[in-house]
Design an enzyme around this catalytic site. Structure first.
Site, mmCIF file in Angstrom:
data_model
loop_
_atom_site.group_PDB
_atom_site.id
_atom_site.type_symbol
_atom_site.label_atom_id
_atom_site.label_comp_id
_atom_site.label_asym_id
_atom_site.label_seq_id
_atom_site.Cartn_x
_atom_site.Cartn_y
_atom_site.Cartn_z
ATOM 1 N N ARG A 1 -35.868 7.274 5.499
ATOM 2 C CA ARG A 1 -35.301 8.442 4.812
ATOM 3 C C ARG A 1 -36.380 9.467 4.444
ATOM 4 N NH1 ARG A 1 -31.910 5.393 6.550
ATOM 5 N NH2 ARG A 1 -29.798 5.177 5.697
ATOM 6 N N ALA B 1 -24.682 3.167 11.579
ATOM 7 C CA ALA B 1 -25.133 3.088 10.191
ATOM 8 C C ALA B 1 -26.004 1.850 9.988
ATOM 9 C CB ALA B 1 -23.932 3.038 9.247
ATOM 10 N N ASP B 2 -27.143 2.035 9.360
ATOM 11 C CA ASP B 2 -27.975 0.868 9.029
ATOM 12 C C ASP B 2 -27.630 0.391 7.617
ATOM 13 O OD1 ASP B 2 -29.223 2.588 7.237
ATOM 14 O OD2 ASP B 2 -31.043 2.826 8.430
ATOM 15 N N SER B 3 -28.347 -0.649 7.158
ATOM 16 C CA SER B 3 -27.977 -1.239 5.873
ATOM 17 C C SER B 3 -28.127 -0.247 4.716
ATOM 18 C CB SER B 3 -28.824 -2.490 5.605
ATOM 19 O OG SER B 3 -30.197 -2.164 5.652
ATOM 20 N N ASP C 1 -27.733 3.004 4.985
ATOM 21 C CA ASP C 1 -26.592 3.927 5.084
ATOM 22 C C ASP C 1 -25.377 3.344 4.368
ATOM 23 O OD1 ASP C 1 -27.564 6.073 6.702
ATOM 24 O OD2 ASP C 1 -27.493 4.769 8.459
#
Lengths: 249, 78
Positions: A177, B36-38, B40
């Site tokens: 992110r 989607a990853d964890s 997300d």
């Protein structure tokens, strides 16, 4: 006002920064530096506001990092006044020195709670907005004691070593992110905390510093300014010793 | 499956996961279909907690792989 979703690494002078324990010593030097660098800076304090907050345009917010609700309130106040912090410097900390054989569980636990768990509380609550904004810088202020240990500071050293594991875990969790998480490990720096040592203790420390002197708080702040900058975009999970060479051993 | 609640759920997913509305169908798998990853999924759950004013415990998320399962989990708390 940006919704923070545009993120990216385009130069954006004037991020919102929060420095915990920013009312004196290293924390205040960091706050002044970040302010001079063009960031909008809030500092938290537990008991006394910084004397010259206005001169450096610092927003002062009361916060007790041992209380999650106080942390939440401080973040809410900062967000309301300046926007959600994109740079967070976890600096608030305390010492309760004593030899292990004379150290109570309470003295051990209180230092861990303030220095390590306190940093966790602040980082955990602040990182949410950074994840949303896809940009963030978290800097933990550790200590040379956390790397090499220090007689009379088992609690403090353990808390400061713990910050390294905390930082590197966060660095990995949030790397995707665009949030970087780094650690600065200051050596002997001329602050109130150091002034609490007696002359013999101080001489003993300085004699082991290759650069042969105590550091200035602003020399720590300069390293934080870099890690918080756009230029440090490819730096995450490091422990940067700013200690005159002390931790080389 | 309430249409109105699913619409709110869908808007959260579109916003958090940056996916097309059309992709948010009950049988969609977060990892395979929505990329989607964890983290997300944690972000989505936090957004859903706010949107629906509910609390989701960490262990309840285990085994939630599809939109239908997540929607079921959230709406079971309303």
């Amino acid at each position: 006002m940006s919704d923070g979703r545009d993120g990216g690494d385009a130069p954006t002078p004037g991020r919102v920064a929060l420095v915990t324990g920013g009312n004196r010593g290293i924390g205040l030097a960091i706050a002044r530096r970040l302010s001079r660098a063009g960031h909008r800076v809030a500092v938290t304090y537990r008991s006394e506001r910084p004397a010259d907050a206005e001169a450096y345009n610092l927003t002062c917010v009361r916060c007790d990092v041992t209380d999650p609700e106080s942390v939440a309130a401080a973040l809410a106040t900062t967000t309301e006044r300046l926007g959600a912090p994109e740079i967070v410097v976890c600096n608030a900390g305390l010492t309760r020195d004593g030899l292990v054989l004379r150290m109570s569980e309470e003295d051990f636990g209180a230092v861990i709670d303030a220095n390590l768990t306190g940093s966790f509380r602040v980082a955990k609550q602040a990182v949410r907005a950074m994840v949303r904004g896809r940009w963030g810088r978290i800097v933990f202020i550790s200590s040379v004691s956390g790397i090499g240990g220090q007689p009379g500071q088992a609690n403090y050293s353990a808390s400061k070593a713990g910050l390294i594991g905390l930082a590197r875990s966060l660095a990995k969790e949030f790397a995707s992110r665009n949030v970087t998480v780094n650690v600065i490990a200051p050596g002997a720096v001329g602050t109130d905390m150091l002034a609490a040592l007696n002359e013999d203790q101080l001489d003993a420390i300085v004699s082991r510093v290759p650069l042969g002197r105590v550091g200035e708080a602003d020399e720590i702040a300069a390293a934080v300014e870099f890690l918080a900058s756009e230029d440090a975009s490819y730096v995450t999970g490091i422990v940067l010793a700013v200690d005159g060479g002390l931790s080389m051993g | 499956m309430s249409d109105e609640n699913f619409e709110r759920f869908k808007q959260c997913a579109v916003k958090v996961l940056s996916v097309d509305e059309a992709a948010v169908v009950p049988e969609a798998d977060f990892a395979d279909d929505l990329d989607a990853d964890s983290l997300d999924i944690v972000e989505l759950v936090m957004a859903l907690e706010e949107e629906f004013d509910v609390n989701v415990d960490e262990e309840e998320l285990e085994g939630v792989a599809t939109v239908a399962e997540a929607f079921e989990l959230i709406t079971s708390k309303l």
